[in-house]
Design an enzyme around this catalytic site. Structure first.
Site, PDB file in Angstrom:
ATOM      1  CB  THR A   1      34.095  35.998  47.260  1.00 48.81           C
ATOM      2  OG1 THR A   1      34.520  37.120  46.470  1.00 48.81           O
ATOM      3  CG2 THR A   1      32.619  36.165  47.598  1.00 48.81           C
ATOM      4  NE  ARG A   2      39.072  39.386  52.201  1.00 49.12           N
ATOM      5  CZ  ARG A   2      38.921  39.024  53.475  1.00 49.12           C
ATOM      6  NH1 ARG A   2      37.902  39.505  54.168  1.00 49.12           N
ATOM      7  NH2 ARG A   2      39.774  38.196  54.064  1.00 49.12           N
TER       8      ARG A   2
ATOM      9  CG  ASP B   1      40.018  29.316  40.124  1.00 47.30           C
ATOM     10  OD1 ASP B   1      40.181  30.547  40.192  1.00 47.30           O
ATOM     11  OD2 ASP B   1      40.889  28.551  39.673  1.00 47.30           O
ATOM     12  CB  SER B   2      35.871  31.421  36.591  1.00 43.58           C
ATOM     13  OG  SER B   2      35.960  32.737  37.099  1.00 43.58           O
TER      14      SER B   2
ATOM     15  CG  HIS C   1      32.130  31.697  33.231  1.00 45.45           C
ATOM     16  ND1 HIS C   1      31.819  32.988  32.867  1.00 45.45           N
ATOM     17  CD2 HIS C   1      33.259  31.802  33.988  1.00 45.45           C
ATOM     18  CE1 HIS C   1      32.707  33.821  33.363  1.00 45.45           C
ATOM     19  NE2 HIS C   1      33.586  33.133  34.057  1.00 45.45           N
ATOM     20  NE  ARG C   2      30.582  34.875  39.667  1.00 45.06           N
ATOM     21  CZ  ARG C   2      31.197  35.857  38.996  1.00 45.06           C
ATOM     22  NH1 ARG C   2      32.391  35.659  38.480  1.00 45.06           N
ATOM     23  NH2 ARG C   2      30.616  37.033  38.845  1.00 45.06           N
TER      24      ARG C   2
END
Length: 217
Positions: free
Chosen positions: A12-13, A76-77, A187-188
């Protein structure tokens, strides 16, 4: 600078995601260094072409591990609404047709279920977090936050569908939670916490072990 054994790349950034993963890993690995793809040259942008959250997370983690030579984590979510059969699901970020248009996505979702009564507005934010090693070994863990979709947006915090999602047992939308409150139940965060022991095993050079919600592939 810590040694190679405590370095992990998050695909990710997004600095917020890095902080979240670091906070989860730090109690288990005090010297862990969580890097973003910005720390490396020529890390490819990965198209999310799979049909599941797990598949897309694995695509990203494997590509970053191959490009950097380090263990890589990706997630991914999205939101899955019961009455819509689990949609928007993997299409959450582009539900209204243009990727990342949060306001349009939120407006469309609320319009689609505007006439659905309160007791049928259940759903969940779901996340798949993947770890991939340079040798091709990988694993996935999952996190979920159940709740209901409100009839209108409320709150200025968060992003995406946060302004319309009320977690189970709460009386406020996620956008009305503080960042600390949201991270504790998200959730993450749940997926990262489930993946953390796997990361520890991998960095110690031990084989990835199975567990609840696991997918070793």
């Amino acid at each position: 600078m810590t040694g190679p054994a405590t370095r992990v790349v998050l695909a990710t950034r997004n600095a917020h995601k890095v902080g979240e993963l670091r906070a989860v890993l730090a109690p288990l690995l005090p010297d862990v260094e969580v890097l973003t793809v910005d720390a490396f040259e020529a890390v490819p942008e990965v198209a999310e072409t799979e049909v599941t959250f797990a598949g897309n997370a694995l695509l990203k983690a494997r590509a970053v591990a191959a490009a950097t030579g380090l263990p890589a984590v990706a997630d991914d979510s999205g939101i899955a609404v019961d009455v819509l059969g689990g949609a928007p699901g993997i299409f959450s970020a582009r539900w209204a047709g243009r990727h990342g248009d949060d306001a349009a996505n939120l407006e469309l979702l609320l319009a689609q279920i505007a006439d659905v009564p309160a007791d049928h507005r259940g759903g969940a934010f779901v996340c798949a977090a993947a770890l991939a090693l340079p040798d091709g070994t990988s694993a996935v863990r999952h996190g979920e936050l159940r709740g209901t979709v409100a009839t209108s947006a409320s709150g200025a915090g968060g992003f995406g569908y946060d302004p319309c999602f009320v977690p189970a047992g709460a009386d406020r939308t996620l956008a009305e939670h503080t960042a600390r409150e949201k991270n504790a139940i998200s959730h993450r965060g749940a997926a990262f916490r489930a993946l953390a022991p796997v990361v520890v095993e991998a960095l110690a050079g031990r084989p990835i072990q199975g567990g609840p919600g696991s997918e070793e592939v």
